[in-house]
Enzyme design. Structure first.
Site, PDB file in Angstrom:
ATOM      1  N   GLU A   5      -9.165  -9.327   8.936  1.00 10.48           N
ATOM      2  CA  GLU A   5      -8.377 -10.224   8.263  1.00 10.48           C
ATOM      3  C   GLU A   5      -7.089  -9.582   7.687  1.00 10.48           C
ATOM      4  O   GLU A   5      -7.365  -8.690   6.953  1.00 10.48           O
ATOM      5  CB  GLU A   5      -9.237 -11.040   7.094  1.00 10.48           C
ATOM      6  N   THR A  40      -4.223   0.653   6.124  1.00 14.06           N
ATOM      7  CA  THR A  40      -2.965   0.411   5.729  1.00 14.06           C
ATOM      8  C   THR A  40      -2.293   1.247   4.364  1.00 14.06           C
ATOM      9  O   THR A  40      -3.341   1.527   3.388  1.00 14.06           O
ATOM     10  CB  THR A  40      -2.911  -1.134   5.446  1.00 14.06           C
ATOM     11  N   ASP A  41      -1.012   1.293   4.383  1.00 18.61           N
ATOM     12  CA  ASP A  41      -0.498   1.805   3.062  1.00 18.61           C
ATOM     13  C   ASP A  41      -0.798   1.056   1.757  1.00 18.61           C
ATOM     14  O   ASP A  41      -0.688   1.367   0.841  1.00 18.61           O
ATOM     15  CB  ASP A  41       1.257   1.977   3.195  1.00 18.61           C
ATOM     16  N   GLU A  42      -1.237  -0.294   1.929  1.00 19.97           N
ATOM     17  CA  GLU A  42      -1.263  -1.365   0.789  1.00 19.97           C
ATOM     18  C   GLU A  42      -2.664  -0.834   0.123  1.00 19.97           C
ATOM     19  O   GLU A  42      -2.682  -1.222  -1.142  1.00 19.97           O
ATOM     20  CB  GLU A  42      -1.451  -2.943   1.277  1.00 19.97           C
ATOM     21  N   LEU A  68     -11.327 -13.794  18.331  1.00 23.53           N
ATOM     22  CA  LEU A  68     -10.404 -14.884  18.258  1.00 23.53           C
ATOM     23  C   LEU A  68     -10.281 -15.824  17.268  1.00 23.53           C
ATOM     24  O   LEU A  68     -10.732 -17.070  17.478  1.00 23.53           O
ATOM     25  CB  LEU A  68     -10.506 -15.435  19.855  1.00 23.53           C
ATOM     26  N   ASN A 118       4.453  -1.521   7.228  1.00 25.25           N
ATOM     27  CA  ASN A 118       4.594  -2.855   7.504  1.00 25.25           C
ATOM     28  C   ASN A 118       5.067  -2.497   8.865  1.00 25.25           C
ATOM     29  O   ASN A 118       5.988  -2.045   9.214  1.00 25.25           O
ATOM     30  CB  ASN A 118       5.528  -3.704   6.850  1.00 25.25           C
ATOM     31  N   LYS A 172      -9.501  -3.329   2.656  1.00 23.17           N
ATOM     32  CA  LYS A 172      -9.217  -2.503   3.499  1.00 23.17           C
ATOM     33  C   LYS A 172      -9.517  -0.831   2.881  1.00 23.17           C
ATOM     34  O   LYS A 172     -10.133  -0.225   3.328  1.00 23.17           O
ATOM     35  CB  LYS A 172      -7.638  -2.327   3.836  1.00 23.17           C
ATOM     36  N   PRO A 197      11.498 -19.200   3.028  1.00 23.25           N
ATOM     37  CA  PRO A 197      10.911 -18.908   1.660  1.00 23.25           C
ATOM     38  C   PRO A 197      10.857 -17.604   1.305  1.00 23.25           C
ATOM     39  O   PRO A 197      10.060 -16.916   1.810  1.00 23.25           O
ATOM     40  CB  PRO A 197       9.797 -19.764   1.894  1.00 23.25           C
ATOM     41  N   TYR A 256      -7.077  -8.510  -0.071  1.00 24.63           N
ATOM     42  CA  TYR A 256      -6.970  -8.022   1.357  1.00 24.63           C
ATOM     43  C   TYR A 256      -6.741  -6.366   1.089  1.00 24.63           C
ATOM     44  O   TYR A 256      -7.657  -5.777   1.828  1.00 24.63           O
ATOM     45  CB  TYR A 256      -5.470  -8.293   1.881  1.00 24.63           C
ATOM     46  N   SER A 257      -5.871  -5.713   0.388  1.00 22.67           N
ATOM     47  CA  SER A 257      -5.813  -4.233   0.118  1.00 22.67           C
ATOM     48  C   SER A 257      -7.260  -3.651  -0.339  1.00 22.67           C
ATOM     49  O   SER A 257      -7.566  -2.779   0.059  1.00 22.67           O
ATOM     50  CB  SER A 257      -4.591  -3.963  -0.562  1.00 22.67           C
TER      51      SER A 257
HETATM   52  P1  NAD Z   1      -3.897  -9.624  13.179  1.00 29.57           P
HETATM   53  O1  NAD Z   1      -4.200 -10.436  12.260  1.00 29.57           O
HETATM   54  O2  NAD Z   1      -2.608  -9.939  13.934  1.00 29.57           O
HETATM   55  O3  NAD Z   1      -4.959  -9.496  14.315  1.00 29.57           O
HETATM   56  C1  NAD Z   1      -6.277  -9.365  13.923  1.00 29.57           C
HETATM   57  C2  NAD Z   1      -7.397  -9.534  15.019  1.00 29.57           C
HETATM   58  O4  NAD Z   1      -8.546  -9.425  14.740  1.00 29.57           O
HETATM   59  C3  NAD Z   1      -7.223 -10.859  15.683  1.00 29.57           C
HETATM   60  O5  NAD Z   1      -7.245 -10.920  17.214  1.00 29.57           O
HETATM   61  C4  NAD Z   1      -8.527 -11.597  15.527  1.00 29.57           C
HETATM   62  O6  NAD Z   1      -9.022 -12.480  16.225  1.00 29.57           O
HETATM   63  C5  NAD Z   1      -9.535 -10.177  15.262  1.00 29.57           C
HETATM   64  N1  NAD Z   1     -10.561 -10.423  14.247  1.00 29.57           N
HETATM   65  C6  NAD Z   1     -10.361 -10.797  12.831  1.00 29.57           C
HETATM   66  N2  NAD Z   1     -11.870 -10.784  12.566  1.00 29.57           N
HETATM   67  C7  NAD Z   1     -12.727 -10.577  13.633  1.00 29.57           C
HETATM   68  C8  NAD Z   1     -13.915 -10.258  13.548  1.00 29.57           C
HETATM   69  N3  NAD Z   1     -14.750 -10.681  12.666  1.00 29.57           N
HETATM   70  N4  NAD Z   1     -14.482  -9.666  14.491  1.00 29.57           N
HETATM   71  C9  NAD Z   1     -13.903  -9.545  15.887  1.00 29.57           C
HETATM   72  N5  NAD Z   1     -12.391  -9.573  15.901  1.00 29.57           N
HETATM   73  C10 NAD Z   1     -11.913 -10.005  14.664  1.00 29.57           C
HETATM   74  O7  NAD Z   1      -3.660  -8.209  12.510  1.00 29.57           O
HETATM   75  P2  NAD Z   1      -2.559  -7.041  12.961  1.00 29.57           P
HETATM   76  O8  NAD Z   1      -1.379  -7.240  12.298  1.00 29.57           O
HETATM   77  O9  NAD Z   1      -2.545  -6.728  14.429  1.00 29.57           O
HETATM   78  O10 NAD Z   1      -3.399  -5.537  12.152  1.00 29.57           O
HETATM   79  C11 NAD Z   1      -4.182  -5.073  12.739  1.00 29.57           C
HETATM   80  C12 NAD Z   1      -4.780  -3.854  12.028  1.00 29.57           C
HETATM   81  O11 NAD Z   1      -3.816  -3.146  11.484  1.00 29.57           O
HETATM   82  C13 NAD Z   1      -5.697  -4.433  10.650  1.00 29.57           C
HETATM   83  O12 NAD Z   1      -6.794  -3.611  10.573  1.00 29.57           O
HETATM   84  C14 NAD Z   1      -4.550  -4.364   9.654  1.00 29.57           C
HETATM   85  O13 NAD Z   1      -5.155  -4.048   8.309  1.00 29.57           O
HETATM   86  C15 NAD Z   1      -3.805  -3.040  10.069  1.00 29.57           C
HETATM   87  N6  NAD Z   1      -2.612  -2.654   9.641  1.00 29.57           N
HETATM   88  C16 NAD Z   1      -1.534  -3.794   9.893  1.00 29.57           C
HETATM   89  C17 NAD Z   1       0.001  -3.626   9.556  1.00 29.57           C
HETATM   90  C18 NAD Z   1       0.919  -4.825   9.694  1.00 29.57           C
HETATM   91  O14 NAD Z   1       1.978  -4.596   9.386  1.00 29.57           O
HETATM   92  N7  NAD Z   1       0.458  -5.906  10.529  1.00 29.57           N
HETATM   93  C19 NAD Z   1       0.281  -2.589   8.899  1.00 29.57           C
HETATM   94  C20 NAD Z   1      -0.603  -1.596   8.751  1.00 29.57           C
HETATM   95  C21 NAD Z   1      -2.043  -1.847   9.206  1.00 29.57           C
HETATM   96  P1  TYD Z   2       4.070 -10.064   4.759  1.00 28.53           P
HETATM   97  O1  TYD Z   2       4.587 -10.054   6.087  1.00 28.53           O
HETATM   98  O2  TYD Z   2       3.099 -11.070   4.219  1.00 28.53           O
HETATM   99  O3  TYD Z   2       3.466  -8.546   4.798  1.00 28.53           O
HETATM  100  P2  TYD Z   2       2.707  -7.797   3.420  1.00 28.53           P
HETATM  101  O4  TYD Z   2       2.500  -8.622   2.271  1.00 28.53           O
HETATM  102  O5  TYD Z   2       1.542  -7.341   3.931  1.00 28.53           O
HETATM  103  O6  TYD Z   2       3.568  -6.513   3.080  1.00 28.53           O
HETATM  104  O7  TYD Z   2       4.938  -9.962   3.648  1.00 28.53           O
HETATM  105  C1  TYD Z   2       6.211  -8.874   3.688  1.00 28.53           C
HETATM  106  C2  TYD Z   2       7.058  -9.260   2.384  1.00 28.53           C
HETATM  107  O8  TYD Z   2       7.671 -10.368   2.433  1.00 28.53           O
HETATM  108  C3  TYD Z   2       6.280  -9.144   1.215  1.00 28.53           C
HETATM  109  O9  TYD Z   2       6.718  -8.634   0.023  1.00 28.53           O
HETATM  110  C4  TYD Z   2       6.049 -10.783   0.910  1.00 28.53           C
HETATM  111  C5  TYD Z   2       7.369 -11.204   1.437  1.00 28.53           C
HETATM  112  N1  TYD Z   2       7.306 -12.514   2.120  1.00 28.53           N
HETATM  113  C6  TYD Z   2       8.137 -13.883   1.426  1.00 28.53           C
HETATM  114  O10 TYD Z   2       9.031 -13.392   0.658  1.00 28.53           O
HETATM  115  N2  TYD Z   2       7.988 -14.611   2.197  1.00 28.53           N
HETATM  116  C7  TYD Z   2       7.109 -15.240   3.007  1.00 28.53           C
HETATM  117  O11 TYD Z   2       7.115 -16.562   3.364  1.00 28.53           O
HETATM  118  C8  TYD Z   2       6.120 -14.293   3.180  1.00 28.53           C
HETATM  119  C9  TYD Z   2       5.349 -14.380   4.337  1.00 28.53           C
HETATM  120  C10 TYD Z   2       6.384 -12.915   3.009  1.00 28.53           C
END
Ligand code: NAD
Ligand code: TYD
Length: 354
Positions: A86, A141-143, A37, A195, A170, A221, A166-167
């Site tokens: 994260e 992630t694809d990143e 959390l 994404n 990962k 923004p 971040y990437s």
């Molecule tokens: P999010 O940031 O919404 O949620 C992350 C969750 O992890 C939160 O509930 C947080 O409390 C928990 N957490 C963080 N640190 C922790 C720790 N040390 N111990 C236990 N819990 C912890 O993330 P999301 O967008 O749901 O992404 C989930 C996963 O999917 C991640 O591994 C992310 O890299 C991957 N992913 C996300 C996307 C995307 O578009 N959001 C795309 C591809 C992959």
């Molecule tokens: P984001 O949702 O942060 O995902 P990721 O960076 O993991 O792809 O951002 C998606 C795209 O949108 C990325 O190219 C950055 C852009 N972006 C903005 O232009 N303005 C914003 O305020 C945010 C949060 C993202």
């Protein structure tokens, strides 16, 4: 898949995955959600399942070896789906350290606990035998592949070239998972998804942030020229893909997940404004993100041809449903933007979150 550990289940994709499993997979007898959390985790996302006898919540840190081991001692997990991380690129630029500890060390801690509990001869370092039916799935992630030019797509064989902290974290975690496969023979999979968008996404990410600001008539923004491209997938399709890999994926394999849905950021922002009946004058171009990846695109041939997964949602339906969800659940976003997120937003964009 009877007893499942889901980490990060209070976050965006993890909570959608828990709803998906409890709604559609009666064969799962118990699902334990381990989540620290952090600012990104919200039990409100799971309110409707909290009294489900098949669901348990455990608050804890994936880096806390003792806590993770106790959980494995208490429950006989046969499946681990590791979402906890994260996840926000902009935060990783400001504060990389927690990304490395949570995403890399946290992954190793989980792998160690799973290995110790799943190996049939736990003390034998040469044994590569595991209990039948166990599986560890790393949600990546694809990143990790870095950025593409105008053409080409990420394949599972594309070399990793992460550009943000971040990437990089990962990618580091993916390498640890690979090493546990090669060295210890663990039954692992890695999924690398593009994404996601959908309900319960924290409003620091592009789509929920833009919906919230548009509803409040605040500036939207857009970083740089707004022509960066992402390959968007509805979160429920990602959940189904993860399930497909758990069910049919070959041990040790990596699967890219994406729906062939490339969009420039500006296109998404304009679409949101149109759907909400707001003027394009709300768009504000702001300084670009350092190291901003220009384009991501997934080649999903492997998961579609080998495992038969396909996205069920068109972008048109998914985005309409998503916008409707944020409209109908405005108090969900309000609660978040009125909390600790305020100070992040002020630091990031130099004005209040509204
Ligand atoms: P999010 O940031 O919404 O949620 C992350 C969750 O992890 C939160 O509930 C947080 O409390 C928990 N957490 C963080 N640190 C922790 C720790 N040390 N111990 C236990 N819990 C912890 O993330 P999301 O967008 O749901 O992404 C989930 C996963 O999917 C991640 O591994 C992310 O890299 C991957 N992913 C996300 C996307 C995307 O578009 N959001 C795309 C591809 C992959
Ligand atoms: P984001 O949702 O942060 O995902 P990721 O960076 O993991 O792809 O951002 C998606 C795209 O949108 C990325 O190219 C950055 C852009 N972006 C903005 O232009 N303005 C914003 O305020 C945010 C949060 C993202």
């Amino acid at each position: 898949m009877k007893t499942m550990l889901v980490t990060g289940g209070a976050g965006f994709i993890g909570s959608n995955f828990i709803h998906y499993v409890l709604e559609t997979k009666p064969e799962v007898e118990l699902l334990v959600n381990l989540d620290l959390l952090t600012y990104a985790g919200d039990l409100e996302n799971l309110r409707s399942v909290e009294s489900d006898p098949r669901y348990r919540f455990a608050r804890g840190d994936i880096r806390d070896r003792k806590a993770v081991e106790e959980l494995f001692d208490r429950y006989e997990f046969d499946t681990v789906v590791h979402f906890a991380a994260e996840t926000h690129v902009d935060r990783s630029i400001v504060e990389p350290e927690v990304f490395l500890t949570t995403n890399v060390v946290g992954t190793q801690t989980l792998l160690d606990a799973a290995k110790a509990h799943w190996k049939t001869e736990p003390d034998n370092k040469y044994s590569r035998e595991y209990k039948p039916g166990v599986r560890y799935l790393q949600v990546s992630t694809d990143e990790v592949y870095g950025a593409l030019g105008r053409t080409g797509k990420f394949r599972e064989t594309t070399p990793l070239a992460p550009n943000s902290p971040y990437s990089a974290s990962k990618a580091g975690a993916d390498f640890v998972v690979r090493a546990y496969r090669e060295t210890y023979g663990m039954p692992v999979n890695v999924t690398r998804c593009s994404n996601n968008y959908g309900p319960y996404q924290f409003p620091e990410k592009l789509i929920p942030l833009m919906i919230h600001n548009a509803l409040e008539d605040r500036p939207l923004p857009v970083y740089g020229d707004g022509m960066q491209v992402r390959d968007w997938l509805y979160v429920r399709d990602h959940c189904a893909a993860i399930w497909t890999v758990l069910e049919k994926g070959a041990p040790g394999e990596i699967y890219n997940v994406g729906g062939n849905n490339e969009r420039a950021n500006l296109e998404i922002v304009r679409l949101i404004l149109r759907e909400l009946g707001k003027p394009e004058s709300l768009i504000e171009h702001v300084a670009d993100r350092p190291g901003h990846d220009r384009r991501y695109a997934i080649d999903n041939t492997k998961i579609t041809t080998e495992l038969g997964w396909r996205p069920a949602y068109t972008f048109k339906d998914g985005i309409a449903q998503t916008i409707r969800w944020y409209l109908e659940n405005r108090e969900w976003t309000e609660r978040i933007v009125s909390g600790a997120y305020r100070s992040y937003y002020e630091r990031m964009y130099g004005r209040s979150a509204g």
